[in-house]
Design a protein around this motif. Sequence first.
Motif, short mmCIF file in Angstrom:
data_model
loop_
_atom_site.label_atom_id
_atom_site.label_comp_id
_atom_site.label_asym_id
_atom_site.label_seq_id
_atom_site.Cartn_x
_atom_site.Cartn_y
_atom_site.Cartn_z
N GLU A 22 -4.72 -7.01 7.66
CA GLU A 22 -3.42 -6.70 7.08
C GLU A 22 -2.85 -7.96 6.45
O GLU A 22 -2.98 -9.05 6.99
CB GLU A 22 -2.48 -6.19 8.16
CG GLU A 22 -1.13 -5.75 7.64
CD GLU A 22 -0.26 -5.15 8.73
OE1 GLU A 22 0.73 -4.51 8.37
OE2 GLU A 22 -0.56 -5.33 9.92
N ARG A 27 4.63 -8.52 1.99
CA ARG A 27 5.96 -7.91 1.91
C ARG A 27 7.07 -8.96 1.96
O ARG A 27 8.20 -8.68 1.58
CB ARG A 27 6.15 -6.88 3.04
CG ARG A 27 5.17 -5.74 2.91
CD ARG A 27 5.71 -4.46 3.48
NE ARG A 27 4.71 -3.42 3.45
CZ ARG A 27 4.61 -2.51 2.50
NH1 ARG A 27 5.44 -2.51 1.51
NH2 ARG A 27 3.68 -1.58 2.55
N ILE A 32 7.38 -4.86 -3.06
CA ILE A 32 6.31 -3.89 -3.30
C ILE A 32 6.89 -2.59 -3.84
O ILE A 32 7.81 -2.02 -3.26
CB ILE A 32 5.52 -3.62 -2.01
CG1 ILE A 32 4.97 -4.93 -1.41
CG2 ILE A 32 4.39 -2.63 -2.27
CD1 ILE A 32 3.97 -5.63 -2.26
N ASP A 34 4.94 0.66 -6.11
CA ASP A 34 3.97 1.73 -5.87
C ASP A 34 2.83 1.23 -5.00
O ASP A 34 2.43 0.07 -5.08
CB ASP A 34 3.38 2.22 -7.20
CG ASP A 34 4.43 2.80 -8.12
OD1 ASP A 34 5.48 3.20 -7.60
OD2 ASP A 34 4.20 2.83 -9.34
N THR A 35 2.29 2.12 -4.17
CA THR A 35 1.10 1.79 -3.38
C THR A 35 0.01 2.82 -3.69
O THR A 35 0.31 4.00 -3.91
CB THR A 35 1.38 1.78 -1.87
OG1 THR A 35 1.86 3.05 -1.48
CG2 THR A 35 2.37 0.70 -1.51
N GLU A 37 -4.16 3.92 -2.51
CA GLU A 37 -5.30 3.74 -1.63
C GLU A 37 -6.55 3.72 -2.50
O GLU A 37 -6.83 4.67 -3.23
CB GLU A 37 -5.36 4.89 -0.64
CG GLU A 37 -6.39 4.71 0.43
CD GLU A 37 -6.33 5.83 1.44
OE1 GLU A 37 -7.36 6.49 1.64
OE2 GLU A 37 -5.26 6.04 2.03
N LEU A 119 -2.58 -4.85 0.61
CA LEU A 119 -1.70 -4.79 1.77
C LEU A 119 -2.47 -4.58 3.07
O LEU A 119 -2.22 -5.29 4.05
CB LEU A 119 -0.68 -3.66 1.59
CG LEU A 119 0.21 -3.77 0.36
CD1 LEU A 119 1.04 -2.52 0.20
CD2 LEU A 119 1.08 -5.00 0.44
N LEU A 132 -5.44 -0.55 0.83
CA LEU A 132 -4.13 -0.14 0.35
C LEU A 132 -3.60 -1.27 -0.52
O LEU A 132 -3.40 -2.39 -0.04
CB LEU A 132 -3.19 0.13 1.53
CG LEU A 132 -1.81 0.64 1.15
CD1 LEU A 132 -1.90 2.04 0.58
CD2 LEU A 132 -0.89 0.63 2.35
N ILE A 133 -3.42 -0.98 -1.81
CA ILE A 133 -2.92 -1.99 -2.74
C ILE A 133 -1.52 -1.59 -3.19
O ILE A 133 -1.20 -0.41 -3.26
CB ILE A 133 -3.85 -2.19 -3.96
CG1 ILE A 133 -4.10 -0.87 -4.68
CG2 ILE A 133 -5.14 -2.83 -3.54
CD1 ILE A 133 -4.93 -1.01 -5.93
N GLY A 134 -0.72 -2.59 -3.47
CA GLY A 134 0.64 -2.34 -3.92
C GLY A 134 0.95 -3.13 -5.17
O GLY A 134 0.40 -4.20 -5.40
N GLY A 136 3.28 -5.42 -6.85
CA GLY A 136 4.33 -6.31 -6.37
C GLY A 136 4.94 -7.16 -7.46
O GLY A 136 4.29 -7.55 -8.43
#
Length: 167
Positions: A22, A27, A32, A34-35, A37, A119, A132-134, A136
Amino acid sequence: MAQKNDKNKSKSGLISHGLVAENRRARFDYEIGDTIEAGVVLTGTEVKSLRLGKAQITEAYASPEKGELWLINAHIPEYLQANRFNHLERRPRKLLVSKKQLAHLDAEVSRAGNTIVPLKLFFNDQGKAKLLIGLGKGKKNYDKRATSRDRDWNRDKARIMKEGGRG
């Protein structure tokens, strides 16, 4: 006590599904939006190393290049039981997203100040490695101080409530 912390690990110590790594700093450093997968293209020794729970994505980022999305600078250590078939620890890894998602991410990154931040790295219920990408946007120093202040206040507030309001 160790059994409670390792819910995702089987008796052999391998992670079958659940969280591997993680990026807790993301954060704090980024706002952040939109996320998404995304799947990750891995070699066999990388998967075995991930199942041992050894990976770091704190310094990693994703970059759209030549019509594909790549995970750059993620550290997956060598699998010690493999000999000459081992992988490079920080090699670029391809991320699997749809063309529509890639076009959206590419358009957002082309704007000033936006970046794609990993993330969480985990195994889903089918046992496949996912990231899981965001999207940022970098925070300023005063935003980081406000985040830290809010976190400290929430911690103090929870402590006060637990004591029954006898501050």
